[in-house]
Write an enzyme that holds these catalytic residues in place. Sequence first.
Site, PDB file in Angstrom:
ATOM      1  N   SER A   1     -34.045  31.878  23.125  1.00  0.00           N
ATOM      2  CA  SER A   1     -33.277  31.419  21.956  1.00  0.00           C
ATOM      3  C   SER A   1     -32.781  32.642  21.212  1.00  0.00           C
ATOM      4  O   SER A   1     -33.459  33.679  21.197  1.00  0.00           O
ATOM      5  CB  SER A   1     -34.162  30.603  21.021  1.00  0.00           C
ATOM      6  OG  SER A   1     -33.494  30.355  19.800  1.00  0.00           O
TER       7      SER A   1
ATOM      8  N   TYR B   1     -41.992  29.949  16.348  1.00  0.00           N
ATOM      9  CA  TYR B   1     -41.111  29.678  17.494  1.00  0.00           C
ATOM     10  C   TYR B   1     -40.314  30.939  17.845  1.00  0.00           C
ATOM     11  O   TYR B   1     -40.215  31.308  19.028  1.00  0.00           O
ATOM     12  CB  TYR B   1     -40.183  28.525  17.107  1.00  0.00           C
ATOM     13  CG  TYR B   1     -39.059  28.191  18.051  1.00  0.00           C
ATOM     14  CD1 TYR B   1     -39.247  27.306  19.109  1.00  0.00           C
ATOM     15  CD2 TYR B   1     -37.774  28.724  17.863  1.00  0.00           C
ATOM     16  CE1 TYR B   1     -38.188  26.963  19.955  1.00  0.00           C
ATOM     17  CE2 TYR B   1     -36.723  28.388  18.692  1.00  0.00           C
ATOM     18  CZ  TYR B   1     -36.934  27.510  19.739  1.00  0.00           C
ATOM     19  OH  TYR B   1     -35.893  27.169  20.581  1.00  0.00           O
TER      20      TYR B   1
END
Length: 254
Positions: A141, A154
């Site tokens: 990501s 995350y």
Amino acid sequence: MKGLNGKVALVTGAAGGMGRQICRRLVDEGCSIAMLDIDKAGLESLAADIGGAAKVFHIAVDISDYSAVCKAVDAAEKAIGSTNLLVNNAGWDKFSNFLDTDEALRQKVISINLNGPVNMFHAVLTRMAQRDGGRVVTIASDAGRVGSSGQAVYSACKGGVIALTKTLARELARRSILLNAVCPGPTDTPMLQDFLNQGPGGQKVHDAMKRAIPLKRLGQPDDIPGIVAFLLSDDASFITGQVISVSGGLTMHG
Ligand SMILES: NC(=O)c1ccc[n+]([C@@H]2O[C@H](COP(=O)([O-])OP(=O)(O)OC[C@H]3O[C@@H](n4cnc5c(N)ncnc54)[C@H](O)[C@@H]3O)[C@@H](O)[C@H]2O)c1
């Protein structure tokens, strides 16, 4: 794409927004597919959808459980053959400011987004190394490259899988195993929808994201399979340890 026809690909998070499109694309390229996800019903509907002529296998598994992962990989290889290609795509998050998170949430995020890929890497790369060859694409990501408010743990996990990809690319180059990472920006999948539906400000956040992206739209699940197929193909046989963003220009990382 060169060299994909006839290959065996294993895709995690197959039942999700990006996972479904990646599986469809690899089947179109002539791959046999093992689809892994914790969502059994989602897998069944996907298998019914893309089954047909393609050799497709699916199995429900929690990627944070190493012994379950090993059993799933064994079952997949028995059903459709030795894995040539791995797409580490499964992931999960619940947006929350770091100081508002509790231990259970932090551990769940780490289990899925860091331990999960570690388990997949270990189970599949062990087999690929015995056969001297393989390709891996991990969906990380942009949060792991530039940070993302509300996604602290995350982001740490995604940064971790990028570092893991680069290290494994160095260790396994001599075994002809190539590993790269793809970093989506905000992409319109169930994961992003869950976040936007969390509070009354969802539409505002959506519009602000759109304004900030140079190409003036959110990513769509279909924006991801092309780069994944390319990195798995023979056209990318001199590319390893690299990280590429698919974010409409939101991040322009050197
Ligand atoms: N959507 C975005 O904006 C965005 C941005 C950057 C990166 N990503 C990453 O892209 C990847 C795909 O996400 P998506 O947006 O398609 O989300 P999604 O929620 O649609 O799909 C994720 C899939 O992973 C599966 N999964 C979750 N936990 C699992 C577990 N423990 N074991 C096995 N499967 C599990 C889910 O069931 C789901 O099918 C993820 O790694 C995510 O972190 C998404």
